[in-house]
Design a protein around this motif. Structure first.
Motif, PDB file in Angstrom:
ATOM      1  N   GLY A  82      33.747 -27.929 -20.064  1.00 29.83           N
ATOM      2  CA  GLY A  82      33.253 -26.926 -19.104  1.00 29.83           C
ATOM      3  C   GLY A  82      33.583 -27.289 -17.681  1.00 29.83           C
ATOM      4  O   GLY A  82      34.108 -28.340 -17.423  1.00 29.83           O
TER       5      GLY A  82
ATOM      6  N   ASN B  53      27.229 -17.713 -28.163  1.00 28.69           N
ATOM      7  CA  ASN B  53      26.004 -17.652 -27.352  1.00 28.69           C
ATOM      8  C   ASN B  53      25.392 -16.250 -27.245  1.00 28.69           C
ATOM      9  O   ASN B  53      24.379 -16.078 -26.583  1.00 28.69           O
ATOM     10  CB  ASN B  53      26.213 -18.290 -25.964  1.00 28.69           C
ATOM     11  CG  ASN B  53      27.171 -17.518 -25.071  1.00 28.69           C
ATOM     12  OD1 ASN B  53      27.632 -16.436 -25.444  1.00 28.69           O
ATOM     13  ND2 ASN B  53      27.471 -18.063 -23.913  1.00 28.69           N
TER      14      ASN B  53
ATOM     15  N   CYS C  57      25.314 -22.459 -24.544  1.00 29.56           N
ATOM     16  CA  CYS C  57      26.543 -23.241 -24.696  1.00 29.56           C
ATOM     17  C   CYS C  57      26.726 -23.754 -26.119  1.00 29.56           C
ATOM     18  O   CYS C  57      27.747 -23.492 -26.756  1.00 29.56           O
ATOM     19  CB  CYS C  57      26.518 -24.405 -23.707  1.00 29.56           C
ATOM     20  SG  CYS C  57      28.060 -25.343 -23.622  1.00 29.56           S
TER      21      CYS C  57
ATOM     22  N   MET D 133      33.187 -23.894 -25.283  1.00 32.31           N
ATOM     23  CA  MET D 133      33.241 -24.649 -24.034  1.00 32.31           C
ATOM     24  C   MET D 133      33.020 -26.145 -24.276  1.00 32.31           C
ATOM     25  O   MET D 133      33.587 -26.986 -23.599  1.00 32.31           O
ATOM     26  CB  MET D 133      32.172 -24.120 -23.111  1.00 32.31           C
ATOM     27  CG  MET D 133      32.341 -24.530 -21.683  1.00 32.31           C
ATOM     28  SD  MET D 133      31.284 -23.441 -20.733  1.00 32.31           S
ATOM     29  CE  MET D 133      31.547 -23.989 -19.101  1.00 32.31           C
ATOM     30  N   SER D 134      32.205 -26.477 -25.276  1.00 29.26           N
ATOM     31  CA  SER D 134      31.943 -27.897 -25.531  1.00 29.26           C
ATOM     32  C   SER D 134      33.204 -28.598 -26.022  1.00 29.26           C
ATOM     33  O   SER D 134      33.347 -29.806 -25.897  1.00 29.26           O
ATOM     34  CB  SER D 134      30.842 -28.039 -26.582  1.00 29.26           C
ATOM     35  OG  SER D 134      31.130 -27.239 -27.711  1.00 29.26           O
TER      36      SER D 134
END
Ligand code: SAM
Length: 323
Positions: A323, A190, A19, A318-319
């Protein structure tokens, strides 16, 4: 539109390898300055408008939502709305905050925990954070009245897939619900590879070999987790299969990023800027029309179109989006 996910911060105290890999999110990474992120008052105003458009459930997320100061104040502001209020957290600050969050009106909590093996977990969160502390957070949440707790495990082949059955066993019969999430190609950092995804069908097969499972109906249409229960009555588990069984066609989610960008997909590239509207005096009606127009125009179905090539496309982290 049924679910609204709100990212309250792009910061996190973990550096989970799938992540926020430490090589990218290191000391040199620039997080959003305070002036760029929505205030609690701005979030609450938008949330009220979203609820007017049909939203039934709000999830606070991030980054790590509990690193945002006084998050319980936001929960209290949202709790006046006729919706379920939930939170996704890594659990590290939960023991300290569970009671205040519950008292403020939080309905449910989801805690991420990728392994029960301390060495594996510490390596995955890359912050040397122990399993025991997360379990303490889960227990504190339950004691504060937030049970049943949902527990999210992202399964990455070769990293923690050996822990699937142990994880199922740990939460069987506790009333809490473990959900196994397929490792996704969110963001661009990632280094995702399809061969590291463990299909949910395989997760179910491995657990079923230990204790018989049977499928159960969703709680509501559009629920992303597919539910299974133990035939012996020891509770239920869930699987979230965004890679092998995309659920774009029944998606009812809208996402608000930390700085007020509106996204209709977790794999989006561009948000629709609501913060500028908020900060230049837009009325509630104007904001509502804007949100409704974005929702009606949406055409994303990334997970249905995913290939090795699309996995390399630029996507929002996503951060940042939540999420
Ligand atoms: N910090 C909080 C937490 O740890 O739960 C909330 C934010 S985190 C981005 C939300 C969830 O997304 C966590 O359960 C996390 O494991 C999951 N997640 C993050 N990256 C993922 C990926 N590449 N594939 C699948 N799930 C992922």
């Amino acid at each position: 539109m049924r679910d609204l996910r709100i990212s309250v911060t792009d910061r996190c105290n973990f550096r989970c390898v799938y992540c926020m890999p430490r090589e990218v999110f290191d000391a040199g990474h620039e997080f959003l300055p305070h002036s760029a992120i929505l205030s609690f008052e701005e979030i609450a105003r938008l949330a009220r408008i979203f609820v007017g458009l049909g939203v039934k459930k709000i999830r606070l997320t991030g980054g790590e939502p509990l690193v945002r100061k006084q998050l319980h104040r936001l929960v209290a502001m949202l709790s006046t709305l006729p919706v379920e209020i939930t939170l996704t957290t890594n659990g590290s600050l939960l023991a300290k905050q569970a009671s205040a969050l519950r008292d403020a009106g939080l309905d449910r909590v989801t805690v991420s925990l990728d392994s029960l093996d301390d060495a594996t977990f510490r390596a995955m969160n890359d912050a040397d954070y122990p399993v025991a502390k997360v379990i303490e957070g889960i227990e504190a949440a339950a004691a504060a009245g937030l049970a049943p707790v949902k527990i999210n495990m992202v399964v990455k082949r070769g990293t923690n897939d050996g822990d699937i059955v142990a994880m199922a066993q740990r939460w069987r019969g506790t009333g809490h619900v473990i959900r196994f999430i397929e490792y996704m190609d969110v963001g661009g950092t990632n280094g995702w590879r399809m061969d590291e995804v463990v299909p949910s069908a395989e997760v179910i097969r491995r657990i079923h070999d230990a204790w018989a499972l049977e499928p159960i109906d969703p709680n509501y249409p559009g629920e992303v987790a597919e539910r299974w229960r133990y035939a012996d009555g020891a509770g239920e588990i869930g699987v979230i299969s965004s890679v092998t069984q995309a659920f774009c066609s029944s998606c009812t989610r809208m996402r608000l990023s930390t700085e007020g960008g509106l996204y209709t997909c977790l794999f989006g590239q561009h948000g629709h800027d609501l913060k500028s509207l908020l900060r230049t005096g837009a009325s509630d009606d104007e904001l509502r029309d804007e949100i409704a127009a974005v929702w009606q125009r949406r055409a994303d179905r990334y997970s249905e179109m995913r290939t090795k090539e699309t996995a390399r496309q630029p996507k929002v982290e996503m951060s940042y989006i939540g999420g």
